[in-house]
Design an enzyme around this catalytic site. Sequence first.
Site, PDB file in Angstrom:
ATOM      1  CG  ASP A   1      -6.287  -3.877  -3.392  1.00 57.42           C
ATOM      2  OD1 ASP A   1      -7.084  -2.926  -3.233  1.00 57.42           O
ATOM      3  OD2 ASP A   1      -5.078  -3.808  -3.122  1.00 57.42           O
TER       4      ASP A   1
ATOM      5  CB  SER B   1      -0.945  -0.042   1.211  1.00 57.86           C
ATOM      6  OG  SER B   1      -1.992   0.849   1.055  1.00 57.86           O
TER       7      SER B   1
ATOM      8  CG  HIS C   1      -5.657  -2.363   0.149  1.00 59.04           C
ATOM      9  ND1 HIS C   1      -4.709  -2.320  -0.853  1.00 59.04           N
ATOM     10  CD2 HIS C   1      -5.199  -1.554   1.138  1.00 59.04           C
ATOM     11  CE1 HIS C   1      -3.718  -1.518  -0.478  1.00 59.04           C
ATOM     12  NE2 HIS C   1      -3.992  -1.047   0.719  1.00 59.04           N
ATOM     13  CG  ASP C   2      -6.589  -4.492   5.469  1.00 55.82           C
ATOM     14  OD1 ASP C   2      -5.774  -3.629   5.091  1.00 55.82           O
ATOM     15  OD2 ASP C   2      -7.321  -4.336   6.467  1.00 55.82           O
TER      16      ASP C   2
ATOM     17  NE  ARG D   1      -8.460   1.964  10.993  1.00 60.10           N
ATOM     18  CZ  ARG D   1      -7.366   1.471  10.456  1.00 60.10           C
ATOM     19  NH1 ARG D   1      -6.712   2.159   9.533  1.00 60.10           N
ATOM     20  NH2 ARG D   1      -6.898   0.315  10.819  1.00 60.10           N
TER      21      ARG D   1
END
Lengths: 403, 216
Positions: free
Chosen positions: A337, A166, A370-371, A236
């Site tokens: 992602d 990232s 994505h994580d 967040r």
Amino acid sequence: MSAPNPAAAVSAAVPAEPATMPGHRVTLGVDRPMRLDSGAELGPFEVAYQTYGALNADRSNAVLICHALTGDHYVLDQHPVTGKPGWWEMLVGPGKPVDTDRYFVICSNVIGGCMGSTGPKETDPATGKPYGLGFPVITIGDMVRAQKLLVEHLGIDQLFCVIGGSMGGMQVLQWAVAYPESVFAAVPIATAARHSAQNIAFHEVGRQAIMADPDWAGGNYLLEGTRPHRGLAVARMAAHITYLSEPALHRKFGRNLQNRQTVTYGFDADFQVESYLRHQGITFVERFDANSYLYITRAMDYFDLAADYGGGTLSNAFRKDGKGTPVRFCLASFSSDWLFPTSESRAIVHALNAVAANVSFVEIRTDKGHDSFLLDEPEFHQVVRGFLDGCAEHRGLTRPSRP
Amino acid sequence: MSPLDENQAAARAASGNGIRTDLKLIAEMVEPGSRVLDVGCGDGALLAFLSRQKGVDARGIELSMDGVHQCVAQGLSVIQGDAETDLKDYPPGAFDYVILSQTLQAMREPRTVLETMTRIGRRAIVSVPNFGYWRIRVQLLLTGRMPVTEKLGYQWWETPNIHFCTIKDFVVLAEEMGIRIERCMIVNRAGRITGHAHSGLANLLGEQGVFLLRRD
């Protein structure tokens, strides 16, 4: 138990920072301040970092890990604020793909951060007060410039590998382009050569949430004795959605209700997914500084390798003295992602192909979004291990004999 | 496993030498220490052989994820991509050799692929299964159905191969495109070399042809 109310729970949270943080801290830019991309000068400044493993005699086994947006240098250590395990202990450690028995692993908290490196919450020596919005705007290039000073401070001319996902992947690319002779191998993961309009848009939502919080106090909350908890938690929550995928969210929560049989026809967290996001928001504000979030998201927004180094053409950024970059690359993306989709990695691969660079590229099939680079993805880990082993062979790094 | 991988695995098992016959012949054509791109590199058998035995700077491109994972996990430089779209970025002469083994017949536009290969490689090495092979001719003649052989082990409705050619067809295409055949090996069932590209006998007895190509 009903779902926690973020506003109530968050307002109780205070920065629970231990007096002495584990790891190292060094003051850089003492003799000469560091010139930032914005034209401002920063120095002296502090960089907090952590190391694992041992540097070999010819200083050729150093691996620099670059952390993501809200990460820090606690790759393997228990986090001093949250008590959680290190964020990349699945990939890094003794016998792991990034083998600390074999490599000397370095990870620093980026400048602009809030875990020990100089950032907006640190004291400005010129005023004796926290920098706040007086902190200069920084870029990915500035973060990497500071890391370069740190690596030089550690007596290392060439890193064996720079690796990160990232925003960490952006730093990896920046390293390879700005200091190609100082990087033997580069592993940019789930990243892009420039931040897309969609991603800038998401960041803007987060920043506006923070700045709309009255407790933000124009960025002066540390002096005012307030904290923009609500705004930061909302930022967040929005960001966290982008780190996951629809299938992953659905598998985890579906439309399941949180501790109740029917909906309440109100605005409590009826759904488990709401409760989960509120929890993510709350735990985040315990460990992160709102102004740091503004600065670091901005640094990502400004990132554009083609514009900065290639005259608008990405492949030009990977040219060195008329030839292709000497850095060996391995890129990895994750199929689900949507924040940094595979097409972004592929654009980098094509640019590297155009200079006939040595590049490997793998898209990992997963529905975790994505994580995924932080999660248990055995195929991804095998790829990193294989690539590093192959590079070590080329670099002449022998495998240490294990007792 | 993709059909192509299965094909390669089956062929390798049939050759019994660890590395497929045509791959061994291809490897013979490659000069030590050169820069090589293997297009459709599968699980990386040729790349591994070339880099370990001949000190070659070996790179690969492969469509199947499984193949790419296997390659990268053993330290080979391979990208996941499609030969028909992802080769065009490379600069002219980026490699000493660009290799395409047993894959040309599965390309949508074999002509374009050949053009690209001979542009980005100073030389290209191509191996093609020969549809003029006598067993194929006999099968079609006697059964009246699409031939299925050990090397081309697919029914007509499941085959990834969409552009079959004979050795003679390939030679004609190369001539038309201004590509010089510097070297040619015709391989029969026993793996031996049996003649020249232009001979009718080679076109009849050869199960596959391996060609070293260069643009004039």
